[in-house]
Motif scaffolding. Structure first.
Motif, short mmCIF file in Angstrom:
data_model
loop_
_atom_site.label_atom_id
_atom_site.label_comp_id
_atom_site.label_asym_id
_atom_site.label_seq_id
_atom_site.Cartn_x
_atom_site.Cartn_y
_atom_site.Cartn_z
N ALA A 321 0.85 -1.20 0.00
CA ALA A 321 0.00 0.00 0.00
C ALA A 321 0.88 1.26 0.00
CB ALA A 321 -0.93 -0.01 1.22
N LEU A 322 1.93 1.20 0.82
CA LEU A 322 2.86 2.34 0.89
C LEU A 322 3.55 2.53 -0.46
CD1 LEU A 322 4.17 4.42 2.78
CD2 LEU A 322 5.87 2.69 3.38
N GLY A 323 4.00 1.42 -1.04
CA GLY A 323 4.67 1.49 -2.34
C GLY A 323 3.76 2.13 -3.38
N GLU A 324 2.48 1.70 -3.38
CA GLU A 324 1.54 2.24 -4.37
C GLU A 324 1.39 3.74 -4.21
OE1 GLU A 324 -1.86 -0.83 -4.43
OE2 GLU A 324 -2.46 0.81 -5.79
N SER A 325 1.35 4.21 -2.94
CA SER A 325 1.18 5.66 -2.75
C SER A 325 2.44 6.42 -3.21
CB SER A 325 0.86 5.98 -1.28
OG SER A 325 1.99 5.77 -0.48
N LEU A 326 3.53 5.69 -3.40
CA LEU A 326 4.77 6.33 -3.86
C LEU A 326 5.10 5.97 -5.30
CD1 LEU A 326 6.80 5.64 -0.58
CD2 LEU A 326 5.85 7.84 -1.30
N GLY A 327 4.11 5.38 -6.01
CA GLY A 327 4.29 5.18 -7.46
C GLY A 327 4.47 3.74 -7.91
N LEU A 328 4.39 2.77 -6.98
CA LEU A 328 4.52 1.36 -7.40
C LEU A 328 3.35 0.98 -8.29
CD1 LEU A 328 6.01 -1.44 -6.92
CD2 LEU A 328 4.36 -1.82 -5.08
N PRO A 353 -4.61 -1.09 18.02
CA PRO A 353 -4.78 0.21 18.68
C PRO A 353 -4.84 1.34 17.65
CG PRO A 353 -2.51 -0.55 18.90
CD PRO A 353 -3.27 -1.63 18.16
N ALA A 354 -4.94 2.57 18.14
CA ALA A 354 -5.00 3.74 17.25
C ALA A 354 -3.77 3.76 16.33
CB ALA A 354 -5.06 5.01 18.07
N THR A 355 -3.97 4.28 15.13
CA THR A 355 -2.89 4.30 14.14
C THR A 355 -1.65 5.03 14.67
OG1 THR A 355 -4.51 4.16 12.40
CG2 THR A 355 -2.35 5.00 11.76
N ASP A 356 -1.86 6.13 15.40
CA ASP A 356 -0.68 6.86 15.92
C ASP A 356 0.11 6.01 16.91
OD1 ASP A 356 -0.79 9.07 14.40
OD2 ASP A 356 -2.00 10.26 15.81
N GLU A 357 -0.59 5.14 17.64
CA GLU A 357 0.14 4.27 18.57
C GLU A 357 1.00 3.25 17.78
OE1 GLU A 357 -2.14 2.49 21.78
OE2 GLU A 357 -0.54 0.99 22.02
N ILE A 358 0.43 2.74 16.71
CA ILE A 358 1.21 1.79 15.88
C ILE A 358 2.41 2.51 15.27
CG2 ILE A 358 1.16 0.27 13.86
CD1 ILE A 358 -1.79 -0.24 14.48
N LEU A 359 2.16 3.73 14.81
CA LEU A 359 3.25 4.55 14.24
C LEU A 359 4.36 4.76 15.28
CD1 LEU A 359 3.68 5.88 11.51
CD2 LEU A 359 2.54 7.92 12.36
N VAL A 395 2.46 6.62 5.70
CA VAL A 395 2.62 5.44 6.57
C VAL A 395 1.29 5.16 7.28
CG1 VAL A 395 3.99 4.40 8.41
CG2 VAL A 395 5.05 6.08 6.89
N ARG A 396 0.61 6.24 7.70
CA ARG A 396 -0.71 6.06 8.36
C ARG A 396 -1.69 5.33 7.45
NH1 ARG A 396 -0.06 11.34 10.33
NH2 ARG A 396 0.48 11.29 12.53
N SER A 397 -1.76 5.76 6.17
CA SER A 397 -2.70 5.10 5.24
C SER A 397 -2.31 3.64 5.05
CB SER A 397 -2.70 5.74 3.86
OG SER A 397 -2.78 7.10 3.95
N ALA A 398 -1.02 3.36 5.02
CA ALA A 398 -0.58 1.96 4.85
C ALA A 398 -1.04 1.12 6.03
CB ALA A 398 0.94 1.91 4.69
N ILE A 399 -0.93 1.68 7.23
CA ILE A 399 -1.40 0.95 8.43
C ILE A 399 -2.91 0.71 8.31
CG2 ILE A 399 -1.72 1.07 10.94
CD1 ILE A 399 0.87 2.82 11.01
N GLU A 400 -3.64 1.76 7.90
CA GLU A 400 -5.10 1.64 7.79
C GLU A 400 -5.50 0.54 6.80
OE1 GLU A 400 -7.50 2.81 9.62
OE2 GLU A 400 -5.90 3.66 10.84
N SER A 401 -4.63 0.31 5.78
CA SER A 401 -4.99 -0.67 4.75
C SER A 401 -5.08 -2.10 5.29
CB SER A 401 -3.98 -0.61 3.59
OG SER A 401 -2.77 -1.24 3.96
N ILE A 402 -4.47 -2.35 6.46
CA ILE A 402 -4.55 -3.72 7.01
C ILE A 402 -5.43 -3.79 8.25
CG2 ILE A 402 -2.36 -4.59 6.05
CD1 ILE A 402 -1.10 -4.00 8.84
N ARG A 403 -6.11 -2.70 8.53
CA ARG A 403 -6.98 -2.70 9.71
C ARG A 403 -8.35 -3.29 9.37
NH1 ARG A 403 -7.12 0.18 14.35
NH2 ARG A 403 -5.60 1.75 13.71
N SER A 404 -8.79 -4.23 10.20
CA SER A 404 -10.15 -4.77 10.04
C SER A 404 -10.95 -4.31 11.25
CB SER A 404 -10.07 -6.28 9.98
OG SER A 404 -11.30 -6.85 10.24
N VAL A 405 -12.22 -3.93 11.01
CA VAL A 405 -13.00 -3.43 12.16
C VAL A 405 -13.69 -4.57 12.89
CG1 VAL A 405 -13.34 -1.04 11.49
CG2 VAL A 405 -14.78 -2.82 10.46
#
Ligand code: GLY
Length: 405
Positions: A321-328, A353-359, A395-405
């Motif tokens: 996901a991160l790679g794609e946001s940078l042009g992959l 936990p919250a994305t900022d905590e993972i970051l 990086v936050r969006s990449a983390i969100e991409s693997i979050r399941s609710v």
């Protein structure tokens, strides 16, 4: 015979026509990884070929999960070369991967009168390999070690390259691999027969490291590894011997080339050993979380803690996901995600936990430099790069991409 001119080929060519060997080229510390069926029997012979007549004792550190039959095959090979064996059993948990265990092991080696010229044999998965390897690096300032990995994950990754170590636990937080040493083995015996007793989930977790290698493979001489892994996925899931042998030998070859180029993980750019951390900074940040659970592609939950390899699989998804946001290229990113699905590795995690905590946990990773996140980003098919300049929102969006609710 001196160590320098010792024969580094660990198995006679008559051992098995199916045995594949991969050399890890590190000058006078070079060694061979043998992959095949029924290799444990040759551990004693390997010790004699590499170390000559000096060793009298083999100190065997064995994972409590290793079958009696596999232990017996290893021990049987010592008698024929007049090596006395002492066996020390270890529970392979992250909690037991500690300095306290190193102390116990060193005390046990002292009681067994293990000498500087003797040898340690690690029989088990990555935890046992790391702990036994570290004890071998420190005991009497260093004795030789042979790695006999018994999980797919340790065959393709942990047993090769000489990283050893233990965790620290600070205020209830596990800091992984914080204390350790580079201590190359004198040989590695990846015996496919040991994989037969692995449960399906542990076996599949090892496949995540293989996908990681495929995402680096073009830079290290095997651009077709991803395509081959996709084609072989069914045979691999069925644990067919020929497919497993090919998979492990090709993955070890990638790792061997990376390690030969940057043994102590000092290089930057597109060829450094830090590339092997692809998916791991994301993975480490979620792996040890008590409430996190892996989710299968069909939306069902995997019971219990997320395995290391499963966390790596989720980390690879986030890295894509991160790679794609940078042009992959999206097509390539999707083919990696499809392969992870094909290998039945988790698609997402819940209970995060919250994305900022993972970051924050990612920035605290020991691979970060001065608190600056260093991430490995897929840049093209089979190519990834080391970057320390990724904007936090990406990086936050990449983390969100693997979050399941
Ligand atoms: N497992 C990563 C490395 O050996 O560098």
């Amino acid at each position: 015979m001196t160590d320098a001119d010792a024969n580094i080929d660990p198995v006679p060519s008559t051992a098995s026509a199916q045995t594949r060997t991969v050399r890890v080229d590190l000058g006078e510390r070079s060694y061979v990884v043998a992959v095949g069926s029924e290799l444990l029997e040759f551990a004693g012979m390997l010790v004699r070929e590499r170390l000559g007549t000096k060793p009298r004792r083999a100190f065997v550190v064995v994972d409590s999960g290793v079958s009696a039959a596999d232990r017996q095959r290893l021990l049987a090979g010592f008698a024929s070369v007049s090596l006395d064996a002492t066996v020390h059993e270890l529970r392979a948990t992250e909690h037991d991967k500690s300095l306290a265990t190193i102390q116990k092991l060193c005390e046990s080696m002292t009681k067994a009168r293990v000498e500087r010229t003797d040898v340690v044999i690690a029989l088990g998965g990555g935890i046992v390999g790391d702990v036994a390897g570290f004890a071998a690096s420190a005991y009497r300032r260093g004795v030789a070690v042979v790695q006999c990995p018994t999980t797919l994950l340790s065959m393709v990754d942990a047993s090769v390259g000489g990283k050893t170590g233990v965790n620290l636990e600070l205020s209830g937080t596990l800091k992984k691999n914080m204390v350790g040493a580079f201590h190359q083995p004198i040989g590695v015996l990846a015996d496919l027969a040991t994989l037969a007793t692995l449960d399906d989930r542990t076996f599949r977790a090892g496949l995540a490291e293989c996908v990681k290698h495929a995402m680096l493979s073009a830079e290290f001489g095997d651009p077709d590894l991803m395509a081959w892994t996709q084609t072989a996925a069914g045979a691999l899931a069925a644990r067919e011997t020929a497919a497993l042998c090919e998979l492990i030998a090709r993955n070890v070859a990638i790792k061997a080339r990376v390690v030969a180029g940057d043994e102590r993980e000092e290089a930057e750019g597109t060829t450094g050993r830090a590339l092997l951390n692809l998916g791991h900074t994301f993975g480490h940040a979620i792996e040890a979380l008590p409430d996190a659970r892996g989710m299968r592609a069909d939306g069902t939950e995997l019971p219990g803690a997320i395995h290391h390899g499963e966390a790596v699989a989720l980390g690879l998804r986030a890295a894509c996901a991160l790679g794609e946001s940078l042009g992959l290229d999206r097509g390539y990113a999707n083919s990696v995600l499809a392969l992870l699905d094909q290998l039945a590795l988790p698609r997402a995690a819940k209970g995060l936990p919250a994305t900022d905590e993972i970051l924050a946990r990612m920035a605290d990773d020991k691979k970060s430099v001065s608190g600056v996140l260093r991430l490995i980003v897929p840049a093209a098919p089979g190519r990834s790069v080391i970057r320390s300049d990724i904007p936090a929102p990406a990086v936050r969006s990449a983390i969100e991409s693997i979050r399941s609710v």
